[in-house]
Design a protein around this motif. Structure first.
Motif, PDB file in Angstrom:
ATOM      1  N   ARG A 123      50.382  59.382  46.283  1.00 42.66           N
ATOM      2  CA  ARG A 123      49.771  58.091  45.970  1.00 42.66           C
ATOM      3  C   ARG A 123      49.790  57.826  44.467  1.00 42.66           C
ATOM      4  NH1 ARG A 123      44.756  58.059  46.867  1.00 42.66           N
ATOM      5  NH2 ARG A 123      44.368  60.160  47.688  1.00 42.66           N
ATOM      6  N   CYS A 124      49.539  58.858  43.658  1.00 38.22           N
ATOM      7  CA  CYS A 124      49.618  58.678  42.204  1.00 38.22           C
ATOM      8  C   CYS A 124      51.030  58.295  41.770  1.00 38.22           C
ATOM      9  CB  CYS A 124      49.175  59.958  41.496  1.00 38.22           C
ATOM     10  SG  CYS A 124      47.398  60.270  41.573  1.00 38.22           S
ATOM     11  N   GLY A 125      52.014  58.777  42.495  1.00 37.97           N
ATOM     12  CA  GLY A 125      53.391  58.399  42.203  1.00 37.97           C
ATOM     13  C   GLY A 125      53.691  56.950  42.506  1.00 37.97           C
ATOM     14  N   ARG A 126      52.799  56.293  43.248  1.00 37.18           N
ATOM     15  CA  ARG A 126      52.937  54.868  43.562  1.00 37.18           C
ATOM     16  C   ARG A 126      51.908  54.025  42.813  1.00 37.18           C
ATOM     17  NH1 ARG A 126      57.558  52.693  45.703  1.00 37.18           N
ATOM     18  NH2 ARG A 126      58.740  54.594  46.166  1.00 37.18           N
ATOM     19  N   ALA A 127      51.400  54.540  41.695  1.00 39.23           N
ATOM     20  CA  ALA A 127      50.421  53.801  40.904  1.00 39.23           C
ATOM     21  C   ALA A 127      51.065  52.571  40.261  1.00 39.23           C
ATOM     22  CB  ALA A 127      49.822  54.701  39.823  1.00 39.23           C
ATOM     23  N   LEU A 128      50.266  51.550  40.045  1.00 35.96           N
ATOM     24  CA  LEU A 128      50.720  50.342  39.366  1.00 35.96           C
ATOM     25  C   LEU A 128      51.043  50.659  37.905  1.00 35.96           C
ATOM     26  CD1 LEU A 128      48.025  47.830  40.683  1.00 35.96           C
ATOM     27  CD2 LEU A 128      50.344  48.174  41.577  1.00 35.96           C
ATOM     28  N   THR A 129      51.974  49.917  37.332  1.00 36.14           N
ATOM     29  CA  THR A 129      52.317  50.073  35.921  1.00 36.14           C
ATOM     30  C   THR A 129      51.218  49.455  35.066  1.00 36.14           C
ATOM     31  OG1 THR A 129      54.666  49.938  36.442  1.00 36.14           O
ATOM     32  CG2 THR A 129      54.030  49.574  34.150  1.00 36.14           C
ATOM     33  N   PRO A 130      50.624  50.230  34.158  1.00 38.18           N
ATOM     34  CA  PRO A 130      49.510  49.693  33.365  1.00 38.18           C
ATOM     35  C   PRO A 130      49.969  48.710  32.297  1.00 38.18           C
ATOM     36  CG  PRO A 130      50.018  51.919  32.664  1.00 38.18           C
ATOM     37  CD  PRO A 130      50.877  51.658  33.878  1.00 38.18           C
ATOM     38  N   VAL A 131      49.052  47.832  31.927  1.00 39.08           N
ATOM     39  CA  VAL A 131      49.228  46.871  30.841  1.00 39.08           C
ATOM     40  C   VAL A 131      48.017  47.026  29.929  1.00 39.08           C
ATOM     41  CG1 VAL A 131      49.227  44.409  30.273  1.00 39.08           C
ATOM     42  CG2 VAL A 131      50.610  45.242  32.179  1.00 39.08           C
ATOM     43  N   ALA A 132      48.232  47.072  28.622  1.00 33.05           N
ATOM     44  CA  ALA A 132      47.131  47.264  27.677  1.00 33.05           C
ATOM     45  C   ALA A 132      46.235  46.031  27.639  1.00 33.05           C
ATOM     46  CB  ALA A 132      47.679  47.559  26.283  1.00 33.05           C
ATOM     47  N   VAL A 133      44.928  46.261  27.568  1.00 31.29           N
ATOM     48  CA  VAL A 133      43.927  45.199  27.489  1.00 31.29           C
ATOM     49  C   VAL A 133      43.138  45.368  26.199  1.00 31.29           C
ATOM     50  CG1 VAL A 133      41.920  44.128  28.588  1.00 31.29           C
ATOM     51  CG2 VAL A 133      43.714  45.159  30.010  1.00 31.29           C
ATOM     52  N   GLY A 134      42.950  44.276  25.460  1.00 30.70           N
ATOM     53  CA  GLY A 134      42.127  44.290  24.262  1.00 30.70           C
ATOM     54  C   GLY A 134      41.201  43.091  24.252  1.00 30.70           C
ATOM     55  N   VAL A 135      39.998  43.265  23.705  1.00 31.61           N
ATOM     56  CA  VAL A 135      39.008  42.194  23.660  1.00 31.61           C
ATOM     57  C   VAL A 135      38.524  42.028  22.229  1.00 31.61           C
ATOM     58  CG1 VAL A 135      36.745  41.422  24.471  1.00 31.61           C
ATOM     59  CG2 VAL A 135      38.282  42.620  26.040  1.00 31.61           C
ATOM     60  N   CYS A 136      38.477  40.795  21.770  1.00 33.82           N
ATOM     61  CA  CYS A 136      37.927  40.463  20.457  1.00 33.82           C
ATOM     62  C   CYS A 136      36.919  39.344  20.653  1.00 33.82           C
ATOM     63  CB  CYS A 136      39.032  40.029  19.496  1.00 33.82           C
ATOM     64  SG  CYS A 136      38.431  39.655  17.836  1.00 33.82           S
ATOM     65  N   GLY A 137      35.643  39.648  20.511  1.00 34.38           N
ATOM     66  CA  GLY A 137      34.636  38.663  20.868  1.00 34.38           C
ATOM     67  C   GLY A 137      34.718  38.384  22.349  1.00 34.38           C
ATOM     68  N   ARG A 138      34.981  37.138  22.720  1.00 36.07           N
ATOM     69  CA  ARG A 138      35.164  36.773  24.118  1.00 36.07           C
ATOM     70  C   ARG A 138      36.627  36.505  24.449  1.00 36.07           C
ATOM     71  NH1 ARG A 138      32.583  32.240  23.472  1.00 36.07           N
ATOM     72  NH2 ARG A 138      33.312  31.427  25.460  1.00 36.07           N
ATOM     73  N   PHE A 139      37.540  36.734  23.485  1.00 35.46           N
ATOM     74  CA  PHE A 139      38.965  36.511  23.686  1.00 35.46           C
ATOM     75  C   PHE A 139      39.600  37.779  24.264  1.00 35.46           C
ATOM     76  CE2 PHE A 139      37.671  33.415  20.615  1.00 35.46           C
ATOM     77  CZ  PHE A 139      38.543  32.331  20.732  1.00 35.46           C
ATOM     78  N   VAL A 140      40.327  37.621  25.368  1.00 34.35           N
ATOM     79  CA  VAL A 140      40.973  38.746  26.043  1.00 34.35           C
ATOM     80  C   VAL A 140      42.479  38.656  25.824  1.00 34.35           C
ATOM     81  CG1 VAL A 140      41.376  39.911  28.253  1.00 34.35           C
ATOM     82  CG2 VAL A 140      39.165  38.804  27.800  1.00 34.35           C
ATOM     83  N   PHE A 141      43.083  39.769  25.391  1.00 36.45           N
ATOM     84  CA  PHE A 141      44.515  39.838  25.115  1.00 36.45           C
ATOM     85  C   PHE A 141      45.145  40.945  25.960  1.00 36.45           C
ATOM     86  CE2 PHE A 141      42.645  37.930  21.408  1.00 36.45           C
ATOM     87  CZ  PHE A 141      43.590  37.045  20.908  1.00 36.45           C
TER      88      PHE A 141
END
Length: 377
Positions: free
Chosen positions: A129-147
């Motif tokens: 199952r770990c071999g079928r994990a989704l590809t991660p995307v980096a998440v960053g937050v500045c104040g209330r802005f999500v990137f």
């Protein structure tokens, strides 16, 4: 992110090659080298406030998502690792990270923990199952802005935003809820849209009854890393009007964003502030080499941030009138920019000679320099 050398505008320089606006091969390279490696604005933490709230976006030609897992934001490619289906299909919503095609359900690490018929048909153990994990995307937050950042490696969000991170954090405290949200499709390359807000050389002829009446035109520009800022005084009439509105309606305008202040966060996020009372947040999202989507949200410096009720001293009716006026002005201004940008895009496909960018277009000079750098020259 810091530049190796500070940007210095030249009196007049050639712009990028006209083909950069319309060539499909350049567009595909741009998706890979620019949009997948930059931090791209995705939305606000308000959109992700509850467990299982999610947003979906298309960044650099890839479908991605960000989701709230019991207060923690995680990002992934929005593609099921079973048979490629989109997991979340709406731009925003609330629901488990579950594919609607066959029901595979994923945890906060992107690992499928719910696989209908797993024992009989797949036999996947923990390692499988770990071999079928989704590809991660980096998440960053500045104040209330999500990137989001698609690339696995790159600067953290604070380094990327540089000194302008403080402006985003401050704005997040002043501007609480949007009063208008809309999307417009432009028949122009996304860079044409960005460039339309990076210079005011066109304001006298393109915006004589809209933007030009709001500002004095005494522009000051500064730069940090990939980004830029332009500031000009608000006209005396506009300043008196917005100050009066803020007083009558009980707004709490920003004490430091008192002019018309515009931020460009590379590549495609544009944030404008008017007299500390209004904030516009725009993105020019690529749909193809010849199309982009302008996504707009408008905010007022309203401590309650609620249409209706008893928000503000003037009551909901007065607030609604202010909202309608601000909305109509911004939409009219953007329609004017749309017409100019679409005509310029039509023209750029008929020449091989680059534009000539003057000192009054210095923020476009810097935008092009950053673009060239990320494209490898």
């Amino acid at each position: 992110m810091e530049s190796a050398l500070p940007f210095v505008a030249a009196k007049a320089v050639p712009g990028i090659d006209p083909a950069a606006y319309h060539d499909p091969e350049i567009f595909r390279a741009e998706e890979e080298r620019v949009f997948r490696h930059a931090w791209i604005f995705a939305g606000f933490t308000d959109d992700l406030a509850q467990p299982n709230d999610y947003l979906t976006r298309r960044i650099g030609g890839l479908d991605v998502l960000v989701q709230n897992f019991d207060g923690e934001l995680r990002g992934f490619r929005n593609v099921c690792t079973h048979r490629f289906a989109m997991i979340h299909r709406a731009p925003r919503g609330n629901g488990m990270l579950r594919c609607g095609y066959h029901g595979w359900t994923f945890d906060r690490d992107g690992v499928p923990y719910g696989i209908p018929g797993n024992e009989a048909n797949f036999g996947l153990d923990r390692e499988g199952r770990c071999g079928r994990a989704l590809t991660p995307v980096a998440v960053g937050v500045c104040g209330r802005f999500v990137f989001l950042r698609v690339a696995a490696e790159g600067p953290d969000l604070g380094d990327w935003l540089g000194v302008y991170a403080d402006v985003l954090r401050h704005a997040s405290e002043i501007f609480v809820r949007p009063f208008d949200e809309r999307s417009m499709e432009w028949a122009a390359n996304w860079k044409m849209g960005v460039e339309s807000v990076l210079e005011v050389y066109h304001a006298d002829l393109t915006h004589p009854m809209t933007f030009r009446k709001l500002v004095k035109g005494d522009w000051r520009c500064d730069y940090d890393g990939a980004h830029s800022r332009g500031v000009t005084g608000v006209s005396d009439k506009s300043a008196r009007w917005w100050d009066g509105v803020s007083e009558r309606l009980g707004f709490r305008p920003s004490p430091i964003l008192r002019d018309y202040d515009h931020l460009h966060i590379f590549p495609n996020l544009e944030i404008g502030f008017t007299r500390g009372a209004v904030m516009s947040v725009q993105t020019y999202d690529p749909l193809g080499p010849d199309r982009c989507a302008l996504n707009l949200r408008l905010f007022l410096a309203d401590p309650d941030g609620a249409l209706g009720g008893d928000a503000g001293k003037g009551g909901p009716a007065a607030r609604r009138l202010i909202e309608e006026g601000a909305r109509d002005l911004n939409v009219a201004l953007l329609r004017e920019d749309q017409e100019a940008s679409e005509l310029a895009f039509r023209g750029c496909r008929q020449t091989e000679r680059p534009a000539l960018l003057g000192l009054n277009e210095e923020r476009i000079q810097q935008f092009h320099a950053v673009w060239r750098g990320m494209m490898g020259g």
